[in-house]
Design a protein around this motif. Structure first.
Motif, PDB file in Angstrom:
ATOM      1  N   LEU A 257       0.753  -1.398   0.254  1.00  0.00           N
ATOM      2  CA  LEU A 257       0.166  -0.203  -0.011  1.00  0.00           C
ATOM      3  C   LEU A 257       0.264   1.218   0.034  1.00  0.00           C
ATOM      4  CD1 LEU A 257      -3.127  -1.119   2.412  1.00  0.00           C
ATOM      5  CD2 LEU A 257      -3.237  -0.091  -0.384  1.00  0.00           C
ATOM      6  N   ARG A 258       2.063   1.157   0.412  1.00  0.00           N
ATOM      7  CA  ARG A 258       2.743   2.647   0.069  1.00  0.00           C
ATOM      8  C   ARG A 258       2.916   2.623  -0.477  1.00  0.00           C
ATOM      9  NH1 ARG A 258       6.134  -0.403   4.335  1.00  0.00           N
ATOM     10  NH2 ARG A 258       5.110  -0.226   6.356  1.00  0.00           N
ATOM     11  N   PRO A 259       3.544   2.398  -1.947  1.00  0.00           N
ATOM     12  CA  PRO A 259       3.813   3.508  -2.528  1.00  0.00           C
ATOM     13  C   PRO A 259       2.110   3.403  -3.666  1.00  0.00           C
ATOM     14  CG  PRO A 259       4.280   0.848  -3.004  1.00  0.00           C
ATOM     15  CD  PRO A 259       4.110   1.105  -2.094  1.00  0.00           C
ATOM     16  N   ILE A 260       0.919   3.349  -3.506  1.00  0.00           N
ATOM     17  CA  ILE A 260      -0.235   3.366  -3.581  1.00  0.00           C
ATOM     18  C   ILE A 260      -0.570   4.471  -2.722  1.00  0.00           C
ATOM     19  CG2 ILE A 260      -2.185   3.037  -4.063  1.00  0.00           C
ATOM     20  CD1 ILE A 260      -1.600  -0.296  -4.056  1.00  0.00           C
ATOM     21  N   LEU A 261      -0.037   4.712  -1.406  1.00  0.00           N
ATOM     22  CA  LEU A 261      -0.582   5.692  -0.934  1.00  0.00           C
ATOM     23  C   LEU A 261      -0.231   7.084  -1.476  1.00  0.00           C
ATOM     24  CD1 LEU A 261      -1.441   3.859   2.827  1.00  0.00           C
ATOM     25  CD2 LEU A 261      -3.313   5.356   0.726  1.00  0.00           C
ATOM     26  N   PRO A 264       0.357  11.160  -5.323  1.00  0.00           N
ATOM     27  CA  PRO A 264      -0.275  12.331  -5.168  1.00  0.00           C
ATOM     28  C   PRO A 264      -1.914  13.193  -5.777  1.00  0.00           C
ATOM     29  CG  PRO A 264       1.465  12.740  -6.198  1.00  0.00           C
ATOM     30  CD  PRO A 264       1.645  11.736  -6.154  1.00  0.00           C
ATOM     31  N   ASP A 265      -2.079  11.873  -7.769  1.00  0.00           N
ATOM     32  CA  ASP A 265      -3.161  12.820  -7.851  1.00  0.00           C
ATOM     33  C   ASP A 265      -4.223  11.553  -7.268  1.00  0.00           C
ATOM     34  OD1 ASP A 265      -1.395  10.000  -8.496  1.00  0.00           O
ATOM     35  OD2 ASP A 265      -2.282  10.122 -10.574  1.00  0.00           O
ATOM     36  N   LEU A 266      -4.300  10.683  -6.192  1.00  0.00           N
ATOM     37  CA  LEU A 266      -5.036   9.806  -6.376  1.00  0.00           C
ATOM     38  C   LEU A 266      -6.236  10.322  -4.792  1.00  0.00           C
ATOM     39  CD1 LEU A 266      -5.829   7.235  -5.909  1.00  0.00           C
ATOM     40  CD2 LEU A 266      -4.416   6.269  -4.407  1.00  0.00           C
ATOM     41  N   PHE A 267      -5.112  11.553  -4.457  1.00  0.00           N
ATOM     42  CA  PHE A 267      -6.350  11.796  -2.952  1.00  0.00           C
ATOM     43  C   PHE A 267      -6.095  13.473  -3.584  1.00  0.00           C
ATOM     44  CE2 PHE A 267      -3.081   9.470  -1.893  1.00  0.00           C
ATOM     45  CZ  PHE A 267      -3.824   7.799  -1.264  1.00  0.00           C
TER      46      PHE A 267
END
Ligand SMILES: [Zn+2]
Length: 273
Positions: A257-261, A264-267
């Motif tokens: 999950l770390r690289p996904i979190l 920046p564009d995800l949130f």
């Protein structure tokens, strides 16, 4: 339906002073843009329901809860510094991941086991469980999401579950499964990260269940409806039923999950309504 005052009285009668709370919030001010939820964290039954007529051993089987899921979720919450909401009562009391009115919400039979305390429930008894167990848990999730929204953060919602190694006599090969429907933002990279970390890992894509069928109530209600990135993970119970196993899979999920979190564009800071 009773009015809300009557329902509150009935609910108060269901949970006595010696009963535990309907939910537990861990790390509510965690810094990660992630809310972890655990619908099937507990095998506890309100004292007034007399264990639903089952033995303690039966309640501790997979029909009562998701074995190991709460342990993994708590460790993941600590590793990623993310808030976590856990349901406080058994899915046999009321399944917090089913819509009200779903036949499996308060099942009379679960995986072949008759649940005597769920036979022929009155409307009042059903409302009592909704108000004492289901609603407080979902209100707690909504409260956490509202806190994120106030900070201008659209967090990832991750639902942690576990599954039995054998179902209907058939062994399930997956170690972990990621369930998703329309939103690929988290599940697609999560599956890739989990698989890439160890080639021996068997990672299910919508296995052992598919979220393309009616999605779980919690993700549908709290994440899909609000457009929040999300995924449900299913861990095989025999891999996480010891502290060492829970530790291994919490670290595996955290690493994936770390690289996904970190994207920046995800949130994008968007109003969550
Ligand atoms: Zn579950």
């Amino acid at each position: 339906m009773p009015n809300s005052t009557n329902a509150a009285v009935v609910a108060a009668a269901l949970l006595g002073p010696e009963d535990s709370p309907a939910y537990d919030i861990v790390n509510p001010k965690g810094a990660a843009a992630l809310l972890i939820i655990c619908d099937h964290a507990s095998h506890v039954v309100p004292r007034a329901l007399g264990r639903l007529g089952l033995s303690d051993a039966e309640l501790r089987r997979h029909i009562g809860w998701d074995i190991g899921a709460a342990e993994v979720a708590r460790r993941l919450s600590a590793r990623l510094d993310a808030p976590l909401v856990l349901a406080g009562y058994s899915r046999l009391v009321i399944d917090c991941n089913r819509g009200l009115g779903d036949p499996s919400s308060m099942p009379e039979v679960s995986d072949g086991v008759v649940v005597p305390g769920n036979a022929g429930l009155s409307a009042a008894a059903r409302v009592a469980r909704v108000n004492a167990c289901f609603k407080p848990y979902h209100d707690a999730i909504a409260g956490q999401l509202a806190a994120f929204a106030l900070r201008g953060i659209a967090p990832v919602v991750l639902s942690v579950h576990s599954f039995t190694p054998v179902m209907n006599g058939i062994e399930r090969p997956w170690h972990v499964g990621v369930l998703w429907d329309k939103d690929p933002r988290v599940p697609v990279p999560l599956i890739a990260e989990l698989a890439a970390a160890d080639p021996r890992r068997v990672v299910g894509d919508n296995q052992p269940y598919s979220a393309k069928e009616p999605a779980g109530y919690s993700i549908r209600t709290h994440a899909e409806a609000a457009g929040l990135p999300h995924a449900a993970v299913e861990l095989r119970q025999d891999l996480i039923d010891t502290p060492a196993g829970a530790e291994y899979w919490a670290e595996a999920l955290a690493a994936a999950l770390r690289p996904i979190l970190a994207k920046p564009d995800l949130f994008r800071a968007e109003r969550v309504s």
